[in-house]
Design a protein around this motif. Structure first.
Motif, PDB file in Angstrom:
ATOM      1  N   ARG A 129      10.951  19.608  -9.443  1.00 36.94           N
ATOM      2  CA  ARG A 129       9.560  19.169  -9.302  1.00 36.94           C
ATOM      3  C   ARG A 129       8.830  20.100  -8.330  1.00 36.94           C
ATOM      4  O   ARG A 129       9.442  20.860  -7.597  1.00 36.94           O
ATOM      5  CB  ARG A 129       9.536  17.698  -8.865  1.00 36.94           C
ATOM      6  CG  ARG A 129      10.229  16.823  -9.911  1.00 36.94           C
ATOM      7  CD  ARG A 129      10.235  15.362  -9.562  1.00 36.94           C
ATOM      8  NE  ARG A 129       8.911  14.754  -9.767  1.00 36.94           N
ATOM      9  CZ  ARG A 129       8.673  13.465  -9.537  1.00 36.94           C
ATOM     10  NH1 ARG A 129       9.642  12.669  -9.096  1.00 36.94           N
ATOM     11  NH2 ARG A 129       7.473  12.971  -9.741  1.00 36.94           N
ATOM     12  N   GLY A 166       9.675   5.871  -7.060  1.00 40.65           N
ATOM     13  CA  GLY A 166       8.931   6.911  -7.772  1.00 40.65           C
ATOM     14  C   GLY A 166       7.693   6.304  -8.415  1.00 40.65           C
ATOM     15  O   GLY A 166       7.046   5.413  -7.835  1.00 40.65           O
ATOM     16  N   ARG A 205      -1.936   6.854  -8.283  1.00 38.85           N
ATOM     17  CA  ARG A 205      -0.916   6.907  -7.230  1.00 38.85           C
ATOM     18  C   ARG A 205      -1.361   6.182  -5.957  1.00 38.85           C
ATOM     19  O   ARG A 205      -0.576   5.989  -5.031  1.00 38.85           O
ATOM     20  CB  ARG A 205      -0.602   8.363  -6.857  1.00 38.85           C
ATOM     21  CG  ARG A 205       0.112   9.138  -7.927  1.00 38.85           C
ATOM     22  CD  ARG A 205       0.612  10.459  -7.367  1.00 38.85           C
ATOM     23  NE  ARG A 205       0.809  11.436  -8.406  1.00 38.85           N
ATOM     24  CZ  ARG A 205       1.915  11.549  -9.149  1.00 38.85           C
ATOM     25  NH1 ARG A 205       2.940  10.767  -8.926  1.00 38.85           N
ATOM     26  NH2 ARG A 205       2.002  12.456 -10.096  1.00 38.85           N
TER      27      ARG A 205
HETATM   28  C1  DQA Z   1       7.061   9.664  -5.091  1.00 37.61           C
HETATM   29  C2  DQA Z   1       5.548   9.570  -5.297  1.00 37.61           C
HETATM   30  C3  DQA Z   1       5.218   8.991  -6.659  1.00 37.61           C
HETATM   31  O1  DQA Z   1       3.805   8.940  -6.845  1.00 37.61           O
HETATM   32  C4  DQA Z   1       5.818   9.848  -7.761  1.00 37.61           C
HETATM   33  O2  DQA Z   1       5.572   9.262  -9.009  1.00 37.61           O
HETATM   34  C5  DQA Z   1       7.252  10.139  -7.548  1.00 37.61           C
HETATM   35  C6  DQA Z   1       7.724  10.436  -6.208  1.00 37.61           C
HETATM   36  C7  DQA Z   1       7.390  10.369  -3.766  1.00 37.61           C
HETATM   37  O3  DQA Z   1       8.520  10.240  -3.302  1.00 37.61           O
HETATM   38  O4  DQA Z   1       6.542  11.068  -3.208  1.00 37.61           O
HETATM   39  O5  DQA Z   1       8.031  10.215  -8.503  1.00 37.61           O
HETATM   40  O6  DQA Z   1       7.593   8.367  -5.044  1.00 37.61           O
END
Ligand code: DQA
Length: 143
Positions: free
Chosen positions: A17, A75, A111
């Motif tokens: 990622r 996540g 988010r």
């Molecule tokens: C995450 C943040 C989330 O928005 C994203 O979908 C992830 C990782 C983080 O650890 O920053 O998969 O949980």
């Protein structure tokens, strides 16, 4: 203290990622680091990860009778999974929500909401891997 660390969807491919957002380390490296911190702080830690929401719910259920504290990074599920919310709602010990990035400061509006935030005694956002250490320290101090 017995602590479950429950990482969710897409965290198994962490090293693939965006390194600007996630730092480039792998889940294996992250879990090794968490285990080393847990040892140092005197915790017994169980690190688990899945890409299946149902299995994540099962992990939450497994925590009910084992863990004295839970660290969760579901996540993307964090933003919409009422099933994970309801599973975590059953847990009576302290819950720490950790995100490597700070979802509230990211561009995508979706988010900015966490449906599990109301259940978390503490949230650690945008601190990278060290956020898990801060969560372990918080749990140690909370008991
Ligand atoms: C995450 C943040 C989330 O928005 C994203 O979908 C992830 C990782 C983080 O650890 O920053 O998969 O949980």
């Amino acid at each position: 203290m017995k602590v479950d660390v429950l990482n969710g969807v897409n965290l198994d491919v962490l090293q693939r990622r965006d390194p600007v957002i996630y730092g480039g380390l792998s889940l294996h490296e992250l879990e090794q680091q968490i285990e080393a911190w847990a040892d140092e702080l005197g915790h017994t830690v169980r690190c688990r990860q899945t890409n299946s929401e149902g299995e994540y719910v099962k992990f939450c259920h497994d925590s009910l009778d084992w863990a004295e504290g839970v660290i969760v990074n579901p996540g993307a599920w964090s933003h919409y999974s009422y099933a994970i919310h309801d599973a975590l709602e059953l847990y009576s010990g302290p819950i720490v929500e950790v995100h490597l990035s700070n979802p509230e400061e990211r561009l995508e509006e979706w988010r900015h909401v966490s449906v599990i935030a109301p259940l978390a005694e503490k949230r650690v956002l945008g601190r990278g891997p060290v956020g898990y250490r801060e969560a372990l320290e918080f749990l140690g101090a909370a008991t």
